[in-house]
Design a protein around this motif. Structure first.
Motif, PDB file in Angstrom:
ATOM      1  N   LEU A   1       0.853  -1.290  -0.146  1.00 22.35           N
ATOM      2  CA  LEU A   1       0.170   0.096  -0.082  1.00 22.35           C
ATOM      3  C   LEU A   1       0.868   1.394  -0.097  1.00 22.35           C
ATOM      4  CD1 LEU A   1      -2.884   1.227   0.262  1.00 22.35           C
ATOM      5  CD2 LEU A   1      -2.708   1.033   2.878  1.00 22.35           C
ATOM      6  N   ARG A   2       0.632   2.215  -0.893  1.00 21.78           N
ATOM      7  CA  ARG A   2       1.274   3.559  -0.997  1.00 21.78           C
ATOM      8  C   ARG A   2       0.367   4.583  -0.520  1.00 21.78           C
ATOM      9  NH1 ARG A   2       4.288   0.377   0.130  1.00 21.78           N
ATOM     10  NH2 ARG A   2       5.833  -0.597  -1.104  1.00 21.78           N
ATOM     11  N   PRO A   3       0.922   5.836  -0.317  1.00 17.74           N
ATOM     12  CA  PRO A   3       0.000   6.898   0.210  1.00 17.74           C
ATOM     13  C   PRO A   3      -1.109   7.119  -0.567  1.00 17.74           C
ATOM     14  CG  PRO A   3       2.313   7.171   0.734  1.00 17.74           C
ATOM     15  CD  PRO A   3       2.119   5.927  -0.175  1.00 17.74           C
TER      16      PRO A   3
ATOM     17  N   ALA B   1      -7.094   6.312  -0.075  1.00 10.92           N
ATOM     18  CA  ALA B   1      -8.311   6.749  -0.127  1.00 10.92           C
ATOM     19  C   ALA B   1      -9.248   5.679  -0.170  1.00 10.92           C
ATOM     20  CB  ALA B   1      -8.650   8.256  -0.790  1.00 10.92           C
ATOM     21  N   ALA B   2      -8.778   4.922  -1.568  1.00  7.74           N
ATOM     22  CA  ALA B   2      -9.244   3.853  -1.948  1.00  7.74           C
ATOM     23  C   ALA B   2      -9.422   2.571  -1.330  1.00  7.74           C
ATOM     24  CB  ALA B   2      -8.929   3.496  -3.453  1.00  7.74           C
ATOM     25  N   TRP B   3      -8.149   2.322  -0.242  1.00  5.56           N
ATOM     26  CA  TRP B   3      -8.147   1.276   0.571  1.00  5.56           C
ATOM     27  C   TRP B   3      -8.967   1.609   1.763  1.00  5.56           C
ATOM     28  CZ3 TRP B   3      -5.163  -3.115   1.137  1.00  5.56           C
ATOM     29  CH2 TRP B   3      -5.122  -3.545   2.453  1.00  5.56           C
ATOM     30  N   ILE B   4      -9.049   2.679   2.142  1.00  4.79           N
ATOM     31  CA  ILE B   4     -10.140   3.121   3.364  1.00  4.79           C
ATOM     32  C   ILE B   4     -11.661   2.962   3.028  1.00  4.79           C
ATOM     33  CG2 ILE B   4     -10.994   4.757   4.991  1.00  4.79           C
ATOM     34  CD1 ILE B   4      -8.078   6.037   4.781  1.00  4.79           C
ATOM     35  N   LYS B   5     -12.108   3.381   1.466  1.00  6.16           N
ATOM     36  CA  LYS B   5     -13.268   3.484   1.304  1.00  6.16           C
ATOM     37  C   LYS B   5     -13.626   1.833   0.870  1.00  6.16           C
ATOM     38  CE  LYS B   5     -16.001   4.893  -2.572  1.00  6.16           C
ATOM     39  NZ  LYS B   5     -16.370   5.598  -3.687  1.00  6.16           N
TER      40      LYS B   5
END
Length: 181
Positions: free
Chosen positions: A165-167, A171-175
């Motif tokens: 995972l990169r910065p 947003a997509a990861w959290i969603k």
């Protein structure tokens, strides 16, 4: 998210299982009756269990960075590097030390760190080790362990999800995580 099924080649560990294993390992150390003065954890894999042990046993935490898994995205073991300095908040490393890591794979890291500690910290009187997993291939037998893995599986720990995972992907990861709930 659920973890895939484990087999002789792969051990998949969920966050809940990981946390229970760390707690059960702490209980095993407590029930042994051995008292220690400090926890020394090895970064990165031993940081989470080391933090838990430091809190539960109410002793200072020292952190020593080591690395041997750097090649092929961290899946191939190479030469061991031990950091020149150790991080701790209270005095020098001394007394009885509980050395904590996530696993004893080949056992080389634990053996070399014990030698390093004994050679460089004259105030250390005793070192014992605690790990969650010991692989059958390990040349070192920790004082405390939760699981012995005779088939030497690759252990997929829950925090490894962050390795890729990169910065810009956060947003997509959290969603995605919120949608899965």
């Amino acid at each position: 998210m659920s973890t895939p099924p484990s087999d002789d080649k792969h051990l998949w560990v969920s966050w809940d299982e990981y946390n229970r294993l760390v707690e059960r390992l702490a209980l095993k150390v407590h029930e042994s009756g051995w008292k220690f003065d400090m926890v020394l954890c090895l970064a990165r894999g031993g940081v989470r269990p080391g933090d838990v042990f430091s809190r539960i046993f109410d002793v200072p935490l020292a952190i020593l960075s080591t690395s041997s898994y750097r090649a092929d995205k961290g899946t191939v073991q190479g030469d061991l590097d031990i950091a020149k300095y150790m991080t701790m908040t209270r005095g020098p490393l001394s007394g009885k030390i509980l050395l904590v890591d996530d696993l004893a794979d080949s056992g080389v890291t634990l053996m070399k760190v014990i030698d390093h500690v004994k050679a460089n910290f004259e105030g250390v009187t005793e070192v014992k080790t605690a790990v969650i997993w010991t692989k059958g291939s390990s040349a070192f037998k920790p004082d405390y362990q939760m699981q012995e893995l005779p088939h030497n599986p690759w252990i997929h720990q829950p925090f490894e999800d962050y390795d890729g995972l990169r910065p810009h992907q956060l947003a997509a990861w959290i969603k995605k995580g919120e949608a899965a709930k």
